[in-house]
Design an enzyme around this catalytic site. Sequence first.
Site, PDB file in Angstrom:
ATOM      1  N   LYS A 157       2.745 -11.608  -7.536  1.00  0.00           N
ATOM      2  CA  LYS A 157       3.549 -11.099  -8.656  1.00  0.00           C
ATOM      3  C   LYS A 157       4.680 -10.303  -8.001  1.00  0.00           C
ATOM      4  O   LYS A 157       4.480  -9.194  -7.515  1.00  0.00           O
ATOM      5  CB  LYS A 157       2.632 -10.229  -9.501  1.00  0.00           C
ATOM      6  CG  LYS A 157       3.067  -9.526 -10.764  1.00  0.00           C
ATOM      7  CD  LYS A 157       4.440  -9.414 -11.169  1.00  0.00           C
ATOM      8  CE  LYS A 157       4.832  -8.042 -11.660  1.00  0.00           C
ATOM      9  NZ  LYS A 157       6.268  -7.874 -11.604  1.00  0.00           N
ATOM     10  N   CYS A 266      10.670   2.337   2.489  1.00  0.00           N
ATOM     11  CA  CYS A 266       9.560   3.297   2.543  1.00  0.00           C
ATOM     12  C   CYS A 266       9.484   4.047   3.866  1.00  0.00           C
ATOM     13  O   CYS A 266       8.912   5.129   3.928  1.00  0.00           O
ATOM     14  CB  CYS A 266       8.242   2.587   2.244  1.00  0.00           C
ATOM     15  SG  CYS A 266       7.980   1.191   3.339  1.00  0.00           S
TER      16      CYS A 266
HETATM   17  O1  LIG Z   1       9.520  -0.217   1.800  1.00  0.00           O
HETATM   18  C1  LIG Z   1       8.968  -0.634   2.838  1.00  0.00           C
HETATM   19  C2  LIG Z   1       9.607  -1.646   3.603  1.00  0.00           C
HETATM   20  C3  LIG Z   1       9.166  -1.711   5.024  1.00  0.00           C
HETATM   21  C4  LIG Z   1      10.249  -2.245   5.827  1.00  0.00           C
HETATM   22  C5  LIG Z   1       9.817  -2.461   7.250  1.00  0.00           C
HETATM   23  O2  LIG Z   1       8.863  -3.190   7.494  1.00  0.00           O
HETATM   24  O3  LIG Z   1      10.476  -1.939   8.133  1.00  0.00           O
END
Ligand SMILES: O=CCCCC(=O)O
Length: 464
Positions: A157, A266
Site C-alpha cells: 500500500k 527520516c
Molecule cells: O525517510 C527515510 C528514508 C531513508 C532514506 C535512506 O535510506 O537514506
Amino acid sequence: MVQTFDVKNPATGAVIDTLKINTKEEVQAAIESCHEGFKEWQKTDAHHRSGIIKEWFRLINENKDELAEIITKESGKPLHEALGEVAYANAYIEWYAEEAKRIYGRTVPANSPNKNIIIKKQPVGLVAGITPWNFPAAMLTRKVAPALAAGCSFIIKPAAETPLTTMKLVELAYAAGVPKNVFKAVNGSGSEIGSLFTDSPLVRKITFTGSTPVGKSLIENSAATVKHVSMELGGHAPIIVCGDADIDIAVDQTIASKFRNAGQTCICANRLFVHESVVDEFSEKLSAKVAQLKVGNGLEENIQVGPLINKKAYEKVSGQAENARGLGAEILCGGKGITDDEKETYFFEPTVIKNANQEMEIMSEETFGPLIPIQSFTDIEEAVELANSLPFGLAAYYFTNDYRTGLYLSDQLDFGVIGWNDGAPSAAHAPFGGLKESGLGKEGGPEGIEAYLDTKYLSIGNLI
Ligand SMILES: O=CCCCC(=O)O
C-alpha cells in the site's frame, strides 16, 4: 460508484493522474490471491527467484529516466535526486537478487550419538508493506526485494501522494516474470488498508516506513495474530561538529544530509551541535552555502531544493521557525515560505538558525523540512547527552579527525545509523534501522533478508 483520488505535483499543484481507491473487498481479494501465490513461490528454487529479480533490476535500469520523472512529479524532489533514488532503489534489487542464493541453514552437534539436528530457514509467508511518499522507490524495493528473494509474496500500500512510482515498479516486476499473485499493489486510506493488513491471519509480516505513532499502532494491531514486524520510524538526527573537525567537509556533508529531498528524509540532520571554538566559522560557512541553494520545480534545471509535500508539512516547518525566532534564535539565512494556497504549492527557503536552545520545538520535534538549528556546546559529554536526549535513535552524524573521539562517539551514541565525517551513510549492503522509538528490525545487507525468514529445526533420532 467507483471512488478515485488525484495524484498531484507538489511543485505546480497540477493533477498528474487519478487512481481508483480499492474497496475493502478488493483489498481482501488481493490478500487472498497473494496468499495463494505464496504457496507456489515459496517452492521455487533460489536461483530461479534470483534470475527474475535480476531481470527486474535490468528493466528498472532501462526505464530509469521515466521512473525518475514520475518520482519528481509526484514527490517534488529534484530530478537529479530522483535519478539517484532510482539507482539507490535498484541497488537493493541487485543486492537481494544475489542474497537469494545465500540463504543458508546449518547443522548443530546433537547431545546423543544417534541424533542429528538440522537448522533450516523458510520464508515467513505473505508480507504486507506500507511505504511513505518521500522515497517512493527505495522504501519499496528495500522491502520487496528481500521478501521476494526469500520466497515470500508481497502486497504493498503506497502513500496516497506517490502511488505512481509503485505502479510502475509493479508493472516492471511483472514484465520481469514475478507472478501477478506474488506481488500486488492496493490504494486507499492508510488506516483502513492498514487494519485489513493487520487483522488478516493470512498476512504473516507487516513492514512499514513512516511515523512513530503509526508504527506503534501497527505493532499493537499485529499482536493479535503475532505477526513479524519491521518498523522504520521517525528520527531527529543530531550532528556533532567537534573543535578539531575539518569545517569545510562538515559544512558540505551537513548540506548533503540536511537538504536532501528538501529536508524530508527520516535520517536528515536536524539538530546541529557545534563546539564553541568553531561555531562562528561553521555557521558562517554553512549559511553562506545554504543561501545559494536554488529552490523550485524539480523538473527545471539546477534546482536543488523542491517543495514541501503539502500544507500540513509547510505549517510544521514554518511553525518551528517562528517558535525558534520567538525564543531568541537568529535566522542566518532563509526563514520564509513561498506559498500559493490556490495552487496548493508550499516551498520553504533553505534556512539556518543560530543560537538554538533546548526550549525550542525544533530541538525535540522531528523537522521534515529545509531548516536547521545550531546550538553550541563546550565539552563532548554535553554533546552526547544532548544528542541522546530524545526517544529517537535512527541516525546521528559527527565530524572529528581524532580517532579516539570518533570511536568513543560511535560507542556512546544510541543510534542505528552513524556517519563519521559522512553525511550520506545509506547503502543497500548495510543494515539500516533505528534504535529506541525509531524502529525495529533492519533493511539492507544480510540482516535485511533475515527479516523475511523463519528459523526452524529438525531433530532426527534413532540413527545408526
Ligand atoms: O525517510 C527515510 C528514508 C531513508 C532514506 C535512506 O535510506 O537514506
